[in-house]
Design a protein around this motif. Structure first.
Motif, PDB file in Angstrom:
ATOM      1  N   TRP A   1       1.026  -1.258  -0.071  1.00 48.08           N
ATOM      2  CA  TRP A   1      -0.018  -0.128  -0.168  1.00 48.08           C
ATOM      3  C   TRP A   1       0.714   1.224   0.095  1.00 48.08           C
ATOM      4  N   LEU A   2       0.506   2.149  -0.860  1.00 49.30           N
ATOM      5  CA  LEU A   2       1.310   3.417  -1.231  1.00 49.30           C
ATOM      6  C   LEU A   2       0.562   4.393  -0.156  1.00 49.30           C
ATOM      7  N   VAL A   3       1.093   5.033   0.942  1.00 48.67           N
ATOM      8  CA  VAL A   3       0.556   5.811   1.679  1.00 48.67           C
ATOM      9  C   VAL A   3       0.964   7.078   1.747  1.00 48.67           C
ATOM     10  N   ASP A   4       0.127   8.157   1.573  1.00 48.06           N
ATOM     11  CA  ASP A   4       0.700   9.595   1.824  1.00 48.06           C
ATOM     12  C   ASP A   4       1.116   9.870   3.370  1.00 48.06           C
ATOM     13  N   GLY A   5       2.416  10.404   3.576  1.00 52.65           N
ATOM     14  CA  GLY A   5       2.967  10.430   4.682  1.00 52.65           C
ATOM     15  C   GLY A   5       2.090  11.361   5.543  1.00 52.65           C
ATOM     16  N   ALA A   6       1.248  12.205   5.055  1.00 50.33           N
ATOM     17  CA  ALA A   6       0.662  13.426   5.787  1.00 50.33           C
ATOM     18  C   ALA A   6      -0.791  12.630   6.272  1.00 50.33           C
ATOM     19  N   MET A   7      -1.036  11.274   5.785  1.00 52.71           N
ATOM     20  CA  MET A   7      -2.290  10.584   6.246  1.00 52.71           C
ATOM     21  C   MET A   7      -2.337  10.499   7.864  1.00 52.71           C
ATOM     22  N   THR A   8      -3.524  10.613   8.362  1.00 47.94           N
ATOM     23  CA  THR A   8      -3.383  10.533   9.935  1.00 47.94           C
ATOM     24  C   THR A   8      -3.637   8.941   9.945  1.00 47.94           C
ATOM     25  N   ILE A   9      -3.057   8.434  11.057  1.00 49.34           N
ATOM     26  CA  ILE A   9      -2.914   7.126  11.467  1.00 49.34           C
ATOM     27  C   ILE A   9      -4.283   6.639  11.862  1.00 49.34           C
TER      28      ILE A   9
ATOM     29  N   PRO B   1      -0.673   2.221  16.424  1.00 48.31           N
ATOM     30  CA  PRO B   1      -0.733   3.157  17.617  1.00 48.31           C
ATOM     31  C   PRO B   1      -0.959   4.775  17.362  1.00 48.31           C
ATOM     32  N   ASP B   2      -1.659   5.490  17.511  1.00 48.07           N
ATOM     33  CA  ASP B   2      -1.686   7.087  17.415  1.00 48.07           C
ATOM     34  C   ASP B   2      -1.329   7.709  18.799  1.00 48.07           C
ATOM     35  N   ASP B   3      -0.607   7.450  19.784  1.00 44.90           N
ATOM     36  CA  ASP B   3      -0.570   7.960  20.928  1.00 44.90           C
ATOM     37  C   ASP B   3       0.810   9.052  20.780  1.00 44.90           C
ATOM     38  N   GLU B   4       1.759   8.534  19.954  1.00 45.32           N
ATOM     39  CA  GLU B   4       2.897   9.386  20.020  1.00 45.32           C
ATOM     40  C   GLU B   4       3.025  10.266  18.672  1.00 45.32           C
ATOM     41  N   ALA B   5       2.052   9.922  17.739  1.00 44.95           N
ATOM     42  CA  ALA B   5       2.282  10.726  16.450  1.00 44.95           C
ATOM     43  C   ALA B   5       0.791  10.890  15.884  1.00 44.95           C
ATOM     44  N   ASN B   6       0.414  11.704  15.010  1.00 38.91           N
ATOM     45  CA  ASN B   6      -0.866  11.787  14.316  1.00 38.91           C
ATOM     46  C   ASN B   6      -0.621  11.108  13.187  1.00 38.91           C
TER      47      ASN B   6
ATOM     48  N   HIS C   1       9.137   8.943  14.520  1.00 37.41           N
ATOM     49  CA  HIS C   1       9.074   8.644  16.178  1.00 37.41           C
ATOM     50  C   HIS C   1       9.886   7.318  16.337  1.00 37.41           C
ATOM     51  N   GLU C   2       9.602   6.197  15.573  1.00 40.68           N
ATOM     52  CA  GLU C   2      10.134   4.836  15.843  1.00 40.68           C
ATOM     53  C   GLU C   2      11.327   4.733  15.362  1.00 40.68           C
ATOM     54  N   ALA C   3      11.944   5.373  14.144  1.00 39.55           N
ATOM     55  CA  ALA C   3      13.248   5.432  13.748  1.00 39.55           C
ATOM     56  C   ALA C   3      14.102   6.616  14.464  1.00 39.55           C
TER      57      ALA C   3
END
Length: 438
Positions: free
Chosen positions: A367-375, A387-392, A400-402
């Motif tokens: 799946w190609l996903v836009d980086g600005a798409m909300t989790i 999870p959407d606790d640390e980032a929108n 955040h993970e990297a």
């Protein structure tokens, strides 16, 4: 001769005790069934019946409003009749069988109470709790009134004991929050196949509007199309016609200096009026001031909830707001359509192309996903649980993970998914390729 031995066993006192025990068992069954019916009944269904004129449903609804008082009265009455029945049975069996009657009375009463005063009435009540609640409410209501003083004293004593152990209780708090109950019912209905995914997403999206803020779904300032008020009128018109949006912010000098919002229709009307009035050969764009047709900008703080913002849009009869942070700096913009999409999903029009879609299937199945798409939107669309606790946004989750801003081609694996960075512009991740790990 022993006079006691001549006393008949099955006298009036014996039969009176038997009848009293049976009556107490019936009362115990009534209290047990009432407790189950009134606590398991749906308040929404009772409300619907009450609105149709059912007085019993209205009474049941009133009784369930103070659940602590209801349960306390029912438990008090149930314990009273059970203890009294056990005492009478012990006396009766001791008279018949001597000292061994105590054990026999315990066994018999346990079986009778379990079968006829607990399992049987509770099973009946749970099969149709709303109907059962309406049937028992007229009978249990006076009992609650009579036992209320004792229940209030017990409640105060219990709270006092809990206070000594550092436990604070809120007398106004409901046992089950209505909102959580509705969300749980919708989720359970979907897991059991009774509620379609689309229906679940719409219902939960509407319920969650009060929990989310505009900064979670706004269009970031880096993606906003703006009009420079100092540009020549022809260039402004060309930029408006080239845009897929009808409303555009108007700035002067600095992009943070928003002086208004222009609507494409207002600009076209003004220019058309000037063309009609212009003499032959006269330039209709001459001395045209774009600020004359600009609307007052509407700013909202980034902490505004989506529910409040939607109500404000409806009250103001506008669809467009600029989002600012606590320092007044522009963060982004939000529209009524953005909020509605949180309920009904992505809304596309004739100006949207496949490339504009935030998620699409790649040739290799990923799946190609836009980086600005909300989790949250990604989870809802794909039925994932990122999870959407640390980032929108999805890009924010990868960063955040990297713990760094990845380069194009870097691959990561976390939360059961494989993430590959396939697009980056300056310090922003613009496109990701995602697939669930088996």
């Amino acid at each position: 001769m022993d006079i006691q031995s001549q006393t008949p066993v099955f006298d009036n006192a014996f039969w009176a005790s038997v009848i009293a025990i049976l009556a107490l068992l019936v009362l115990s069954a009534f209290f047990s069934g009432s407790e189950t019916a009134l606590t398991a009944a749906s308040r929404a269904k009772l409300r619907a019946q009450a609105d149709k004129g059912s007085r019993a449903a209205a009474l049941a609804l009133k009784l369930t409003r103070d659940s602590e008082r209801l349960i306390g009265s029912v438990l008090l009455g149930n314990n009273l009749v059970n203890i009294l029945a056990a005492s009478l049975a012990t006396s009766l069996f001791t008279r018949l069988f001597g000292e061994s009657g105590v054990a026999l009375a315990t066994l018999v009463m346990t079986l009778l109470v379990l079968i006829f005063a607990e399992v049987l009435p509770k099973t009946y009540a749970i099969t149709d709790p709303e109907t059962a609640a309406q049937r028992v409410s007229p009978l249990i209501a006076p009992v609650i009134v009579v036992l209320s003083p004792v229940v209030s004293a017990v409640r105060a004593l219990v709270r006092g004991l809990l206070f000594l152990f550092g436990v604070r209780t809120d007398p106004e708090r409901n046992i089950l929050a209505v909102r959580e109950e509705i969300v749980g019912a919708i989720t359970l209905g979907h897991s059991e196949g009774a509620v379609e995914k689309e229906d679940r997403d719409r219902l939960l999206g509407a319920l969650h509007l009060g929990e989310r803020t505009v900064d979670e779904i706004m269009r970031h300032r880096s993606e906003i199309e703006m009009i420079d008020a100092d540009l020549p009128p022809r260039e402004i018109l060309e930029q408006i016609l080239a845009s897929s949006h009808t409303r555009l912010p108007l700035y002067r000098g600095d992009r943070d200096n928003i002086i208004g919002v222009i609507h494409a229709k207002d600009v076209l009307r003004a220019l058309y009026a000037r063309m009609l009035k212009a003499a032959e050969g006269e330039d209709p764009f001459k001395d045209f001031d774009i600020t004359e047709v600009a609307m007052e900008p509407y700013f909202v703080p980034d902490t505004t909830t989506l529910d409040d913002q939607m109500r404000e849009f409806l009250r103001r009869r506008t669809h467009f707001a600029l989002v600012v942070d606590e320092y007044g700096s522009l963060e982004g913009l939000i529209t009524l359509e953005d909020i509605l999409e949180e309920i009904v999903g992505e809304i596309s029009d004739e100006f949207d192309t496949d490339a504009d879609q935030p998620i699409r299937r790649a040739e290799d199945g990923d799946w190609l996903v836009d980086g600005a798409m909300t989790i949250r939107d990604l989870n809802r669309m794909m039925d994932w649980n990122l999870p959407d606790d640390e980032a929108n946004t999805v890009a924010g989750l990868v960063i955040h993970e990297a713990q760094t801003i990845p380069e194009v081609g870097q691959v990561f694996a976390f939360h059961g998914f494989r993430f590959e960075v396939v697009g980056r512009k300056e310090n922003r991740i613009t496109r990701l390729k995602i697939r669930p790990l088996q």
